[in-house]
Design an enzyme around this catalytic site. Structure first.
Site, PDB file in Angstrom:
ATOM      1  N   ASP A 109      32.804  45.276  43.616  1.00  0.00           N
ATOM      2  CA  ASP A 109      31.902  45.197  42.205  1.00  0.00           C
ATOM      3  C   ASP A 109      31.949  44.005  41.439  1.00  0.00           C
ATOM      4  O   ASP A 109      31.227  43.556  40.762  1.00  0.00           O
ATOM      5  CB  ASP A 109      32.257  46.625  41.035  1.00  0.00           C
ATOM      6  CG  ASP A 109      33.705  46.309  40.911  1.00  0.00           C
ATOM      7  OD1 ASP A 109      34.498  45.389  41.105  1.00  0.00           O
ATOM      8  OD2 ASP A 109      33.991  47.486  40.291  1.00  0.00           O
ATOM      9  N   GLY A 110      33.222  43.210  41.652  1.00  0.00           N
ATOM     10  CA  GLY A 110      33.415  41.949  40.925  1.00  0.00           C
ATOM     11  C   GLY A 110      32.491  40.836  41.642  1.00  0.00           C
ATOM     12  O   GLY A 110      31.965  40.142  41.069  1.00  0.00           O
ATOM     13  N   ARG A 132      29.180  38.646  39.839  1.00  0.00           N
ATOM     14  CA  ARG A 132      29.078  37.234  39.861  1.00  0.00           C
ATOM     15  C   ARG A 132      27.825  36.759  40.697  1.00  0.00           C
ATOM     16  O   ARG A 132      27.231  36.051  40.176  1.00  0.00           O
ATOM     17  CB  ARG A 132      30.621  36.733  40.433  1.00  0.00           C
ATOM     18  CG  ARG A 132      31.684  36.850  39.635  1.00  0.00           C
ATOM     19  CD  ARG A 132      32.841  36.099  40.263  1.00  0.00           C
ATOM     20  NE  ARG A 132      33.337  36.637  41.541  1.00  0.00           N
ATOM     21  CZ  ARG A 132      34.096  37.546  41.828  1.00  0.00           C
ATOM     22  NH1 ARG A 132      34.663  38.283  40.825  1.00  0.00           N
ATOM     23  NH2 ARG A 132      34.112  37.865  43.032  1.00  0.00           N
ATOM     24  N   SER A 171      29.912  42.079  32.676  1.00  0.00           N
ATOM     25  CA  SER A 171      29.793  42.685  31.289  1.00  0.00           C
ATOM     26  C   SER A 171      31.029  43.441  30.996  1.00  0.00           C
ATOM     27  O   SER A 171      32.335  43.743  31.771  1.00  0.00           O
ATOM     28  CB  SER A 171      28.929  43.928  31.349  1.00  0.00           C
ATOM     29  OG  SER A 171      29.327  44.867  32.282  1.00  0.00           O
ATOM     30  N   ASP A 180      35.989  49.295  35.310  1.00  0.00           N
ATOM     31  CA  ASP A 180      36.746  48.969  36.580  1.00  0.00           C
ATOM     32  C   ASP A 180      38.192  49.183  36.423  1.00  0.00           C
ATOM     33  O   ASP A 180      38.999  49.669  37.142  1.00  0.00           O
ATOM     34  CB  ASP A 180      36.520  47.351  36.745  1.00  0.00           C
ATOM     35  CG  ASP A 180      37.138  47.025  38.143  1.00  0.00           C
ATOM     36  OD1 ASP A 180      37.124  47.486  38.980  1.00  0.00           O
ATOM     37  OD2 ASP A 180      38.034  46.049  37.811  1.00  0.00           O
ATOM     38  N   ASP A 239      40.752  52.031  38.019  1.00  0.00           N
ATOM     39  CA  ASP A 239      41.979  51.589  38.887  1.00  0.00           C
ATOM     40  C   ASP A 239      43.027  52.071  38.361  1.00  0.00           C
ATOM     41  O   ASP A 239      43.964  52.733  39.110  1.00  0.00           O
ATOM     42  CB  ASP A 239      42.299  49.928  38.597  1.00  0.00           C
ATOM     43  CG  ASP A 239      40.901  49.023  39.505  1.00  0.00           C
ATOM     44  OD1 ASP A 239      40.248  49.875  40.241  1.00  0.00           O
ATOM     45  OD2 ASP A 239      40.908  48.192  39.279  1.00  0.00           O
TER      46      ASP A 239
END
Length: 221
Positions: A52-53, A57, A63, A70, A74
């Protein structure tokens, strides 16, 4: 609801976050009935944390909501697994302590980040700790520590045969089975140890920032 708000909720990395939540809900629902499937789903969800990171990018869809989603996912995932391990192993206090450290360090870090006006909780360039800076500056290093930590917890869950396991006996028994097991466990424990050290440094650093914020505010008044 404004169209712009809906757009943010439908960002690709955020959709991945929703899938992770659903995956974890199902995984923990079957954790005792199918440990292997649980471990697979849990690990896939963990891997998606990196994806997702990358998508954020790549598509310029970074956001604040996504970052919070996220981190919350975790922390809750790890917390649930640590709670399960605390019920399976003795002493369970070990895992509950790790849970407390994990939540406290990340919550304080996020709060202090917004308190001092930083854009990201990973902005630690002004920290005096070289380990803390190295952890957040080098993605591969941070990735290794996180993977080692989660894989260690999954491995411990898979190794447990009942709900009264001795943590020490299970670890010693696993290493005695083969040299490869000893190397594998050592590799995991080293990364896990660094991760816990960073958590402690992070908690202390964030707490100091909160205290300094209060002191500066009183001096201005």
């Amino acid at each position: 609801m404004p169209a712009s708000t809906i757009t943010v909720y439908l960002y690709v990395p955020n959709i991945i976050g929703y899938v992770r939540v659903l995956m974890n809900i199902f995984a923990f629902a079957i954790c005792f009935s199918d440990r292997k499937l649980f471990s697979l789903l849990y690990f896939i969800s963990f891997v998606c944390d990196a994806l997702d990171g990358w998508f954020a990018r790549k598509f310029n869809q970074v956001s604040t909501f996504g970052a919070v989603l996220d981190m919350v996912t975790d922390r809750i995932s790890t917390a649930c697994l640590l709670v399960i391990l605390s019920q399976v192993y003795r002493p369970g206090f070990v895992f509950m302590s790790l849970l407390a450290l994990d939540i406290a360090s990340h919550w304080l870090q996020m709060y202090s980040t917004f308190l001092v006006g930083k854009a990201s909780h990973k902005d630690v360039k002004d920290s005096t700790s070289w380990l803390f800076r190295a952890y957040y500056r080098h993605r591969m290093f941070m990735g290794y520590c996180c993977v080692a930590c989660e894989v260690l917890y999954i491995t411990l869950f898979l190794l447990a045969n009942n709900q009264t396991e001795s943590l020490t006996e299970v670890l010693v028994g696993f290493t005695k089975q083969s040299l490869l097991n000893s190397i594998f466990l050592g590799f995991l424990l080293f990364g896990w140890g660094i991760k816990q050290s960073v958590n402690f440094i992070q908690m202390k650093t964030a707490a100091d920032l909160c205290v300094l914020y209060d002191i500066n505010k009183k001096q201005k008044d």
